[in-house]
Design a protein around this motif. Structure first.
Motif, PDB file in Angstrom:
ATOM      1  N   ARG A   3      42.485  -5.288  39.446  1.00 38.68           N
ATOM      2  CA  ARG A   3      43.248  -5.334  40.701  1.00 38.68           C
ATOM      3  C   ARG A   3      42.326  -5.866  41.789  1.00 38.68           C
ATOM      4  O   ARG A   3      41.248  -5.314  42.020  1.00 38.68           O
ATOM      5  N   GLY A   4      42.760  -6.940  42.434  1.00 38.48           N
ATOM      6  CA  GLY A   4      41.991  -7.517  43.535  1.00 38.48           C
ATOM      7  C   GLY A   4      42.464  -6.955  44.851  1.00 38.48           C
ATOM      8  O   GLY A   4      43.639  -6.632  45.008  1.00 38.48           O
ATOM      9  N   ASP A   5      41.553  -6.858  45.822  1.00 39.61           N
ATOM     10  CA  ASP A   5      41.911  -6.292  47.123  1.00 39.61           C
ATOM     11  C   ASP A   5      42.883  -7.187  47.894  1.00 39.61           C
ATOM     12  O   ASP A   5      43.610  -6.722  48.762  1.00 39.61           O
ATOM     13  N   GLY A  23      46.064  -8.516  44.217  1.00 42.03           N
ATOM     14  CA  GLY A  23      46.730  -7.596  43.296  1.00 42.03           C
ATOM     15  C   GLY A  23      46.257  -7.796  41.861  1.00 42.03           C
ATOM     16  O   GLY A  23      45.087  -8.091  41.620  1.00 42.03           O
ATOM     17  N   ILE A  24      47.185  -7.673  40.916  1.00 42.36           N
ATOM     18  CA  ILE A  24      46.832  -7.673  39.489  1.00 42.36           C
ATOM     19  C   ILE A  24      46.384  -9.051  39.011  1.00 42.36           C
ATOM     20  O   ILE A  24      47.022 -10.065  39.288  1.00 42.36           O
ATOM     21  N   LEU A  25      45.275  -9.053  38.259  1.00 42.56           N
ATOM     22  CA  LEU A  25      44.711 -10.268  37.661  1.00 42.56           C
ATOM     23  C   LEU A  25      44.303  -9.954  36.231  1.00 42.56           C
ATOM     24  O   LEU A  25      43.920  -8.835  35.923  1.00 42.56           O
ATOM     25  N   ALA A  50      35.172 -13.555  43.258  1.00 46.33           N
ATOM     26  CA  ALA A  50      34.985 -14.843  43.942  1.00 46.33           C
ATOM     27  C   ALA A  50      35.943 -15.915  43.416  1.00 46.33           C
ATOM     28  O   ALA A  50      36.586 -16.610  44.210  1.00 46.33           O
ATOM     29  N   VAL A  51      36.082 -16.042  42.088  1.00 46.18           N
ATOM     30  CA  VAL A  51      36.949 -17.107  41.552  1.00 46.18           C
ATOM     31  C   VAL A  51      38.424 -16.823  41.779  1.00 46.18           C
ATOM     32  O   VAL A  51      39.238 -17.739  41.773  1.00 46.18           O
ATOM     33  N   SER A  52      38.762 -15.555  42.019  1.00 47.39           N
ATOM     34  CA  SER A  52      40.175 -15.201  42.189  1.00 47.39           C
ATOM     35  C   SER A  52      40.588 -15.043  43.646  1.00 47.39           C
ATOM     36  O   SER A  52      41.725 -14.680  43.939  1.00 47.39           O
ATOM     37  N   GLY A  53      39.656 -15.314  44.570  1.00 45.25           N
ATOM     38  CA  GLY A  53      39.994 -15.236  45.990  1.00 45.25           C
ATOM     39  C   GLY A  53      40.010 -13.826  46.546  1.00 45.25           C
ATOM     40  O   GLY A  53      40.734 -13.533  47.492  1.00 45.25           O
ATOM     41  N   ASN A  54      39.245 -12.937  45.948  1.00 51.56           N
ATOM     42  CA  ASN A  54      39.167 -11.553  46.408  1.00 51.56           C
ATOM     43  C   ASN A  54      37.765 -11.238  46.903  1.00 51.56           C
ATOM     44  O   ASN A  54      36.802 -11.875  46.503  1.00 51.56           O
ATOM     45  N   LYS A  55      37.675 -10.217  47.760  1.00 52.31           N
ATOM     46  CA  LYS A  55      36.366  -9.729  48.176  1.00 52.31           C
ATOM     47  C   LYS A  55      35.887  -8.686  47.175  1.00 52.31           C
ATOM     48  O   LYS A  55      34.715  -8.578  46.882  1.00 52.31           O
TER      49      LYS A  55
END
Length: 154
Positions: free
Chosen positions: A46-48, A51-53, A70-75
């Protein structure tokens, strides 16, 4: 497997005896006789921000949460709790497949996958692997290739 049949993607399967006390991908790789770097486990995070990845990585590696974020656009990225897995994906721990999840989630596959003619992923149940061309899998689940792993800590 039905979805792959419909899409005209060739694959084969391999069955193995799974051990409730050892659901590791390394055990699965050993049982089906495929090198660990060609057997990919499916991890749900779960990305901040997003959401779910879903991440598919070799069973002999660990997901690097910083690289994956980083690759998924999350902090920040965290593993989902095992109790959430069935509700989110339709699969249980040790049998989670990137193919045929309940919902289409953004999916990333470790960039090493394309080094091989074929890789194995869970067929959606414990004790069953689907072996297929990684590029077919990437196209089918619309995955992005990325460097998302680190060496396993001993």
């Amino acid at each position: 497997m039905r979805q792959l049949d419909v899409a005209g993607i060739s694959y084969r399967t391999a069955s193995y005896e799974y051990d409730e006390n050892n659901l590791s991908g390394l055990h699965a790789a050993e049982q089906v006789g495929i090198p660990a770097e060609q057997v990919f486990k499916t991890l749900v995070t779960r990305g901040d921000k997003t959401g779910i990845l879903v991440f598919c990585i070799p069973v002999d590696m660990e997901l690097d949460l910083k690289k994956a974020a980083a690759v998924s656009g999350n902090k920040k990225l965290e593993m989902t709790h095992v109790k959430e897995l069935l509700g989110l994906t339709g699969y249980i721990r040790g049998g989670c497949s990137p193919i045929g999840m309940k919902k289409k989630y953004p999916t990333f596959i470790d960039e090493t996958a394309i080094l091989f003619d074929e890789i194995a992923v869970s067929a959606g149940m414990r004790g069953e692997q689907i072996i297929l061309n990684p590029e077919d899998l990437i196209r089918f689940v619309e995955a992005k290739e990325a460097d998302v792993t680190k060496e396993m800590e001993p």
